[in-house]
Design a protein around this motif. Structure first.
Motif, mmCIF file in Angstrom:
data_model
loop_
_atom_site.group_PDB
_atom_site.id
_atom_site.type_symbol
_atom_site.label_atom_id
_atom_site.label_comp_id
_atom_site.label_asym_id
_atom_site.label_seq_id
_atom_site.Cartn_x
_atom_site.Cartn_y
_atom_site.Cartn_z
ATOM 1 N N ASP A 1 88.337 73.557 79.093
ATOM 2 C CA ASP A 1 87.532 73.471 80.308
ATOM 3 C C ASP A 1 87.716 74.705 81.180
ATOM 4 N N GLU A 2 88.940 75.163 81.348
ATOM 5 C CA GLU A 2 89.189 76.369 82.136
ATOM 6 C C GLU A 2 88.483 77.567 81.509
ATOM 7 N N ALA A 3 88.588 77.681 80.192
ATOM 8 C CA ALA A 3 87.953 78.798 79.494
ATOM 9 C C ALA A 3 86.433 78.738 79.628
ATOM 10 N N SER A 4 85.871 77.544 79.549
ATOM 11 C CA SER A 4 84.416 77.390 79.672
ATOM 12 C C SER A 4 83.930 77.826 81.047
ATOM 13 N N LEU A 5 84.674 77.454 82.088
ATOM 14 C CA LEU A 5 84.286 77.820 83.446
ATOM 15 C C LEU A 5 84.291 79.332 83.638
ATOM 16 N N VAL A 6 85.336 79.981 83.152
ATOM 17 C CA VAL A 6 85.427 81.440 83.295
ATOM 18 C C VAL A 6 84.327 82.115 82.473
ATOM 19 N N MET A 7 84.088 81.620 81.267
ATOM 20 C CA MET A 7 83.058 82.199 80.404
ATOM 21 C C MET A 7 81.692 82.145 81.075
ATOM 22 N N VAL A 8 81.341 80.990 81.657
ATOM 23 C CA VAL A 8 80.042 80.851 82.322
ATOM 24 C C VAL A 8 79.974 81.727 83.561
ATOM 25 N N ASP A 9 81.001 81.651 84.414
ATOM 26 C CA ASP A 9 80.969 82.386 85.676
ATOM 27 C C ASP A 9 80.940 83.898 85.469
ATOM 28 N N SER A 10 81.483 84.372 84.364
ATOM 29 C CA SER A 10 81.508 85.822 84.128
ATOM 30 C C SER A 10 80.175 86.335 83.592
ATOM 31 N N ASN A 11 79.244 85.423 83.283
ATOM 32 C CA ASN A 11 77.954 85.838 82.726
ATOM 33 C C ASN A 11 76.736 85.374 83.518
ATOM 34 N N ILE A 12 76.871 84.301 84.300
ATOM 35 C CA ILE A 12 75.706 83.637 84.881
ATOM 36 C C ILE A 12 74.978 84.488 85.917
ATOM 37 N N GLN A 13 75.649 85.479 86.493
ATOM 38 C CA GLN A 13 75.028 86.306 87.520
ATOM 39 C C GLN A 13 74.292 87.514 86.946
ATOM 40 N N ARG A 14 74.279 87.659 85.627
ATOM 41 C CA ARG A 14 73.547 88.767 85.021
ATOM 42 C C ARG A 14 72.062 88.690 85.385
ATOM 43 N N ASP B 1 79.771 69.996 82.224
ATOM 44 C CA ASP B 1 80.639 69.155 81.398
ATOM 45 C C ASP B 1 82.115 69.483 81.641
ATOM 46 N N ALA B 2 82.408 70.784 81.793
ATOM 47 C CA ALA B 2 83.796 71.189 82.044
ATOM 48 C C ALA B 2 84.284 70.660 83.380
ATOM 49 N N MET B 3 83.436 70.743 84.397
ATOM 50 C CA MET B 3 83.812 70.248 85.720
ATOM 51 C C MET B 3 83.966 68.725 85.700
ATOM 52 N N LYS B 4 83.112 68.069 84.930
ATOM 53 C CA LYS B 4 83.216 66.609 84.805
ATOM 54 C C LYS B 4 84.535 66.230 84.157
ATOM 55 N N ASN B 5 84.936 66.988 83.144
ATOM 56 C CA ASN B 5 86.216 66.724 82.478
ATOM 57 C C ASN B 5 87.399 66.940 83.411
#
Length: 300
Positions: free
Chosen positions: A113-126, A143-147
């Motif tokens: 879950d931690e890895a998923s959050l960082v992965m999304v946040d590092s790309n979503i602002q492109r 889903d990660a935040m829900k977990n």
């Protein structure tokens, strides 16, 4: 001074716009930079973002060619061996293009879950993100935040972090339930986001049937049409024959209302510099005048 030592002294904010910004900086602010062979760096297990050959990539290639990778990626160890890239997929791609053998990274310990959050946040602002990428990314983050027990206010938090309206984020999360073929239509603007959300409630087999039918008919579904197909599914009345009859009927109705005005005929009545919008306004004004006169004549 060695390249690794030099990288340790680089502030991550120096290349925020190119490589991911403050989200990565906060995640990787502690730890040593390591040079890892590219062969040991593997893609994130459900990475939704594609690497595009665009101007931004060209700028990154020239920057890395001249300076090297100034902002390290973020990785975690894999059970299978090697490392999973959390942030830095494009940097690895650039390194491969330039013939580098290694890339600087921070090796971090993170759960899924931690890895998923960082992965999304590092790309979503492109800047150039396809709707399909955004849909899958927001779904992964939700889903990660829900977990992590944050489901109650996750949409609000995601909205605040991304600057995107929470209702739009919710639409993207629903959109992620579309199959890849329908998502590709959304990316190509052959299917609207609102219409895609309506179709997202359909089971996989029904989505396949819809994709096949609208592709054959070369249709771009309206909101009404998408909602009608959704209701057929919800009511248990959906099948390929009913879908075919409905779409065929919808196309016939559309063709009845379409009139093509040829340019050579219009040029007899309008000056060359008259715009299409001005032509249409004049035509409809004349039709309204004709309609009123026709109504008056019928009432006499």
């Amino acid at each position: 001074m060695s390249r690794t030592k030099a990288l340790e002294n680089v502030k991550l904010t120096s290349f925020d716009d190119l490589f991911g910004g403050n989200k990565i900086e906060k995640t990787a602010e502690a730890g040593d930079v390591k040079e890892i062979p590219l062969s040991e760096l593997h893609e994130f297990h459900n990475h939704p973002f594609q690497i595009c050959s665009d101007e931004e990539l060209a700028e990154m290639i020239e920057s890395v060619r001249e300076h090297g990778v100034l902002v390290p990626g973020i990785v975690r160890k894999r059970k299978e061996g090697g490392y999973e890239i959390i942030a830095g997929h494009t940097r690895k791609h650039v390194c491969e293009i330039l013939g580098f053998e290694t890339m600087p990274v921070f090796v971090k310990e993170m759960d899924d879950d931690e890895a998923s959050l960082v992965m999304v946040d590092s790309n979503i602002q492109r800047e150039n993100i396809r709707p399909s990428e955004k849909a899958k990314a927001y779904k992964i983050k939700y889903d990660a935040m829900k977990n992590q027990g944050k489901a109650g206010n996750s949409l609000k938090m995601m909205s605040e972090e991304s600057g995107e309206n929470y209702k739009m984020i919710q639409r993207y999360i629903w959109l992620a339930r579309l199959n890849d073929d329908l998502l590709a239509l959304v990316d190509n603007k052959q299917l609207g986001i609102v219409q895609g959300v309506s179709l997202s409630v359909l089971p996989e087999k029904e989505q396949e049937a819809v994709y096949d039918a609208i592709s054959r008919h070369k249709m771009k579904l309206s909101t009404v049409q998408a909602n009608t197909i959704k209701q057929l599914s919800v009511d248990g009345k959906f099948n390929e024959q009913i879908l075919e009859r409905y779409l065929t009927s919808a196309q016939k109705q559309k063709r009845k209302k379409e009139i093509t005005l040829k340019n050579e005929r219009l040029s007899e009545y309008f000056e060359e510099e008259t715009t299409e919008e001005e032509m249409m306004n004049i035509i409809f004004e004349l039709l309204e005048t004709w309609k009123r006169k026709k109504g008056s004549a019928q009432n006499e």
